[in-house]
Design a protein around this motif. Structure first.
Motif, short mmCIF file in Angstrom:
data_model
loop_
_atom_site.label_atom_id
_atom_site.label_comp_id
_atom_site.label_asym_id
_atom_site.label_seq_id
_atom_site.Cartn_x
_atom_site.Cartn_y
_atom_site.Cartn_z
N SER A 119 -2.39 -2.79 -17.02
CA SER A 119 -2.37 -4.21 -17.31
C SER A 119 -0.94 -4.74 -17.21
CB SER A 119 -2.93 -4.49 -18.70
OG SER A 119 -2.02 -4.04 -19.69
N LYS A 131 2.63 1.87 -3.31
CA LYS A 131 1.70 2.42 -4.30
C LYS A 131 1.48 3.90 -4.06
CE LYS A 131 -2.83 1.61 -6.40
NZ LYS A 131 -3.97 0.66 -6.50
N TRP A 142 0.84 -1.21 0.00
CA TRP A 142 0.00 0.00 0.00
C TRP A 142 0.87 1.25 0.00
CZ3 TRP A 142 -0.98 4.24 3.17
CH2 TRP A 142 -2.19 4.92 2.96
N ASN A 162 2.78 6.86 -6.72
CA ASN A 162 1.84 7.79 -7.35
C ASN A 162 2.11 9.24 -6.95
OD1 ASN A 162 -0.30 6.31 -9.05
ND2 ASN A 162 -0.13 5.02 -7.25
N GLU A 164 -1.87 0.43 -11.55
CA GLU A 164 -3.22 0.21 -12.07
C GLU A 164 -3.22 0.17 -13.60
OE1 GLU A 164 -5.89 3.02 -10.28
OE2 GLU A 164 -5.62 2.18 -8.27
N GLY A 193 -0.28 -3.77 -10.39
CA GLY A 193 -1.14 -3.42 -9.28
C GLY A 193 -0.83 -2.04 -8.72
N THR A 223 5.88 7.29 -16.08
CA THR A 223 5.39 5.92 -15.91
C THR A 223 6.46 4.90 -16.27
OG1 THR A 223 3.17 6.70 -16.47
CG2 THR A 223 3.52 4.33 -16.46
N CYS A 232 2.67 -3.12 -18.63
CA CYS A 232 3.86 -2.92 -17.82
C CYS A 232 5.09 -3.58 -18.45
CB CYS A 232 3.63 -3.48 -16.41
SG CYS A 232 2.51 -2.46 -15.42
#
Length: 298
Positions: free
Chosen positions: A145, A58, A55, A62, A143, A140, A120, A149
């Motif tokens: 596919s 991520k 968590w 971001n 977010e 994941g 990205t 990635c």
């Protein structure tokens, strides 16, 4: 937030800082990003988080993607060459660097190359190369596919290009060359300095418009040697202390005067010669290293 939850976050702070630093190339921004992640954690429902490490990774990734978008715009207005912020790594700040690959993953050389990537692409590359995330885990975090990635990773590897060529010099060879450079500079030995420079050497100076620095790269042994002839006197001054330290995984020079850090100079070495020299002189970019030095001396 309870003490136990705060302590739980602190166990992840070093890893999160390492992730943010590799993403942003800025220690100051990495610290701010991790603190922002802490604030988000403090306001979140711990029961709904699940696996905390994933968590937090991520959240930090971001937050970095958002910062990178604005950072690119600022760097277009930057005075002279932009270089990443240096970090002393002998204290474990960026984790254990016991292999050539791990040292390369935090080198200024690689961080400069990562500027070629989209935000990205950079996230995918860093998560895969530095943290050994699988493509499913990266999907994941971002977010996206898994197939997307994989494609982003292949593109990033091509754009960064041949990483194996960057960690050619063994640590002992790198340290020996930096020590020889410092000795020659202190003695004003231009012939000695010349013998350490590759024909195609480039000298980069990042003053950020805050201090005097070359606004363009200095390319070629002859031009770099002329530049060095003008600054070698500073290496022999009584009020300037120049020492060797491990910065971003390899030997570098730290220049200080009156307990104030003046600059950090890193060297890229191939076939026993300097091919790239990067001098970070912008005082804003030296604050983190300055704090590291102060802690080590306390």
């Amino acid at each position: 937030m309870t003490t136990s939850l705060a302590d739980e976050f602190e166990t992840y702070r070093p890893r999160l800082f390492g992730l943010a630093y590799r993403m942003l190339g800025s220690a100051a921004d990495a610290e701010d990003t991790v603190q922002d992640a802490y604030l988000r954690f403090s306001g979140a429902d711990r029961a709904a988080i699940g696996q905390l490490g994933a968590w937090l990774a991520k959240v930090v990734t971001n937050l970095c993607l958002t910062r990178l978008a604005s950072a690119r715009a600022r760097r277009e207005q930057y005075a002279g060459p932009w270089l990443p912020e240096p970090v002393i790594t002998s204290d474990g700040t960026l984790g254990p660097l016991e292999s050539a690959e791990r040292r390369d993953a935090v080198s200024l050389a690689l961080l400069v190359l990562l500027e070629r990537l989209t935000p990205t692409e950079r996230a995918v590359y860093v998560l895969r190369e530095a943290f050994a995330y699988g493509h499913r885990e990266i999907a994941g975090v971002l977010e996206l596919s898994e197939a997307n990635c994989r494609q982003l990773y292949r593109r990033a590897v091509r754009r960064v290009a041949a990483p194996e060529a960057r960690f050619e010099a063994a640590p002992e060879q790198q340290a020996g060359l930096v020590a020889s450079f410092l000795t020659a500079a202190r003695e004003g030995d231009l012939a000695g300095l010349e013998s350490l420079l590759a024909a195609e050497v480039t000298w980069w100076s990042d003053g950020g418009g805050k201090v005097s620095a070359a606004l363009r790269p200095i390319e070629g042994r002859e031009k770099v040697l002329r530049f060095l002839a003008g600054i070698v006197g500073s290496f022999a001054r009584d009020d300037v202390d120049v020492t060797v330290a491990e910065v971003n995984g390899s030997a570098a020079l730290l220049a200080r005067a009156d307990d104030r850090l003046l600059g950090v100079v890193t060297f890229e070495v191939h076939d026993g010669l300097c091919t790239q020299v990067r001098a970070v002189l912008n005082p804003d970019k030296l604050e983190f290293v300055g704090r590291q030095v102060a802690r080590a001396q306390a």
